[in-house]
Write an enzyme that holds these catalytic residues in place. Sequence first.
Site, short mmCIF file in Angstrom:
data_model
loop_
_atom_site.label_atom_id
_atom_site.label_comp_id
_atom_site.label_asym_id
_atom_site.label_seq_id
_atom_site.Cartn_x
_atom_site.Cartn_y
_atom_site.Cartn_z
N ARG A 37 29.82 -50.10 26.30
CA ARG A 37 28.48 -49.98 26.86
C ARG A 37 27.86 -48.62 26.56
NH1 ARG A 37 28.90 -53.15 32.71
NH2 ARG A 37 28.11 -55.14 31.92
N LYS A 197 36.60 -69.44 38.09
CA LYS A 197 35.88 -70.20 39.11
C LYS A 197 34.66 -70.93 38.60
CE LYS A 197 37.16 -67.47 43.12
NZ LYS A 197 36.63 -66.60 44.16
N GLY A 350 32.66 -59.90 30.25
CA GLY A 350 33.69 -58.89 29.97
C GLY A 350 34.98 -59.45 29.40
N GLY A 373 27.23 -61.49 33.76
CA GLY A 373 26.35 -62.15 34.73
C GLY A 373 24.92 -62.24 34.20
C1 3PG Z 1 28.26 -55.78 35.43
O1 3PG Z 1 29.17 -55.12 34.92
O2 3PG Z 1 28.39 -56.96 35.77
C2 3PG Z 1 26.92 -55.11 35.59
O3 3PG Z 1 27.02 -53.74 35.33
C3 3PG Z 1 26.36 -55.35 36.97
O4 3PG Z 1 27.25 -54.84 37.92
P1 3PG Z 1 27.41 -55.57 39.32
O5 3PG Z 1 28.02 -56.91 39.05
O6 3PG Z 1 28.30 -54.66 40.13
O7 3PG Z 1 26.04 -55.69 39.92
#
Ligand code: 3PG
Length: 392
Positions: A37, A197, A350, A373
């Site tokens: 990132r 999940k 990820g 997400g």
């Molecule tokens: C992530 O890694 O999913 C993003 O940086 C958002 O982070 P968060 O899920 O803690 O809001």
Amino acid sequence: MILPALTDLDGVEDARVLTRLDLNVPVANGEVLDDTRIVAALPTLRWLGERASVIAACSHLGKAKGTPDPAYTLAPVAPVLADALGRPVRFVQDCLDPTIAAAEPGTLLLLENLRFHPGEKANDIDFAAKLTAPFTHFVNDAFGTAHRAHASVSASPRLYTSGKKAAGFLMEREVSALSRVVTDPEQPFVAVVGGAKISTKTAPLEALLDRVQTLLIGGGMANTFLKAQGREIGRSLVEDEMLSRARAVMEKAADRSIELLIPTDVVVADGLDNPSRVEIVPSELVPSDLMVVDLGPESRQRYTTALAGARTVFWNGPMGVFEIDAFAEGTLAIATAMAESSGFTVVGGGESVMAIRRAGVVDRIDHVSTGGGASLSFLTGDVLPALAALEE
Ligand code: 3PG
Ligand code: MG
């Protein structure tokens, strides 16, 4: 979607620019474990670095709870960023520190974790006003956080008029790649969805059924589908409260003649650490004392065959417990099949990105998203708060 472009900013020469980045990177013992990132943010920082007067980078890291917490400091990111850019980075221990406004021209600041203030997650307008006060321009390059309605990505850009705010190069690249998957994807479009999940992914799964020809399901969530079909799955991870949602997904797929593949054979084990039993069994014959940990060879073959003919592929979530080498074959097979695909390939999330790395095929994937997400939310067709605030 047309976002305001970095290259269209007005008066960037004398600008004091606040850039919102997603520098939420894994850190252990004060060391950054994965700089993906950070590297992804460099083109925007370099471009601004050659033009603007003062640049400040801000981000969240981890699940900080609205108060300073050394476990989530962004300090370890500063030297990595400085090395990557080849210029000094001044770390500021509070994102609202009053000295920020006095930064000399030519300075690059990295501000401490935004989530050390409760106003960040609360999307608090007063916090946003204080955060942005020292800055004439605002640039959002934090695609990974675009699905959060938090102050630095939602309330803050609303404080800037058009010409004074923009999406960074990473944001632009992410949105354009994902738009190709959402809007009129070239068919056959095959999506691969895995991970532990189904509960966190039902909306994306249902949205994907409006676009794909084939949907491949793996990982822990496949167990919920297997159980919803009436199969015994032994001690496998399962979400019993999601059985009816899984059935609804299968029915919608059948109604639309979408091919929905779930594993026909699986790798099962009696545990994850030092298992004494590891077997390959048909998915209707999972022994009651064992648990599903990966796709079996026949399923791998069916999944990679489905991917071979695809013109568009999206992948999120591993096919098994891939952190353990013995249970990684299904996940690595997807990574390899995507690398070999002649279609347009996108990976988000990820763990899938980690698998792409482990398979050594990052360069052979068309777009590796920095948002898990966020990419799922974009695929679902949600209005991402960060994008809405830039467009206004
Ligand atoms: C992530 O890694 O999913 C993003 O940086 C958002 O982070 P968060 O899920 O803690 O809001
Ligand atoms: Mg997350």
